[in-house]
Motif scaffolding. Structure first.
Motif, PDB file in Angstrom:
ATOM      1  N   TYR A  47      52.865  38.989  31.722  1.00 16.84           N
ATOM      2  CA  TYR A  47      52.885  39.342  33.303  1.00 16.84           C
ATOM      3  C   TYR A  47      54.014  38.505  33.830  1.00 16.84           C
ATOM      4  O   TYR A  47      54.504  37.524  33.220  1.00 16.84           O
ATOM      5  N   ASP A  51      43.102  52.695  37.634  1.00 16.13           N
ATOM      6  CA  ASP A  51      41.940  51.768  38.458  1.00 16.13           C
ATOM      7  C   ASP A  51      42.566  51.921  39.869  1.00 16.13           C
ATOM      8  O   ASP A  51      43.502  52.093  40.303  1.00 16.13           O
ATOM      9  N   PRO A  78      50.310  44.947  39.137  1.00 13.52           N
ATOM     10  CA  PRO A  78      49.282  44.007  39.023  1.00 13.52           C
ATOM     11  C   PRO A  78      49.244  42.617  39.676  1.00 13.52           C
ATOM     12  O   PRO A  78      50.406  42.252  40.305  1.00 13.52           O
ATOM     13  N   GLU A  79      48.270  42.052  40.165  1.00 16.52           N
ATOM     14  CA  GLU A  79      47.972  41.024  40.646  1.00 16.52           C
ATOM     15  C   GLU A  79      48.024  39.634  39.986  1.00 16.52           C
ATOM     16  O   GLU A  79      48.522  38.591  40.674  1.00 16.52           O
ATOM     17  N   GLY A 139      45.041  40.414  33.462  1.00  9.48           N
ATOM     18  CA  GLY A 139      44.111  41.701  33.677  1.00  9.48           C
ATOM     19  C   GLY A 139      44.207  42.752  32.602  1.00  9.48           C
ATOM     20  O   GLY A 139      45.409  42.904  32.045  1.00  9.48           O
ATOM     21  N   TYR A 194      44.165  47.104  32.854  1.00 11.29           N
ATOM     22  CA  TYR A 194      44.140  47.900  33.687  1.00 11.29           C
ATOM     23  C   TYR A 194      44.153  49.187  32.899  1.00 11.29           C
ATOM     24  O   TYR A 194      45.029  49.474  31.840  1.00 11.29           O
TER      25      TYR A 194
END
Length: 114
Positions: A23, A56, A85-86, A90, A92
């Motif tokens: 990320y 999603d 993405p946050e 995660g 997804y």
């Protein structure tokens, strides 16, 4: 994904993978299905083939090919959507599917962020 009419009738198949990435804050990912292949032999009559990707959070993209009588209107395109993405950790997922008439194929892919 592929909708193939070359063998008489129609077959539909889909294949997806899982990708693992690190990320990076603020990075956006483009989820692309690059091989939406519609193989027509000009013998089916007025059918529609559909390629779809559903991700999603309601993200999706759809392409429909309408089979025109007498023409071999084989086509190849891509579909996709942007993923923002946050944070890390995660997973997804998206589902790709193709269909024509009563035939269909589907597969699930994912992006895992560490």
């Amino acid at each position: 994904m592929q909708v193939d009419e070359t063998g008489g009738g129609a077959t539909c198949s889909a294949s997806a993978r899982t990708y693992t990435r690190t990320y990076t804050p603020g990075e956006r990912y483009r989820i692309v299905v690059g091989g939406c292949d519609y193989r027509d032999t000009a013998d089916a009559f007025l059918r529609a083939a559909e390629f779809r990707v559903d991700g999603d959070g309601g993200m999706n993209s759809v392409r429909k090919f309408f089979d025109l009588p007498v023409l071999n209107d084989s086509q190849r395109q891509e579909i996709g959507f942007w993923l923002e993405p946050e944070g890390p950790g995660g997973v997804y997922q998206w589902t790709i599917s193709c269909s024509e008439g009563d035939r269909g194929g589907a597969e699930t892919g994912s992006l895992v962020l560490s």
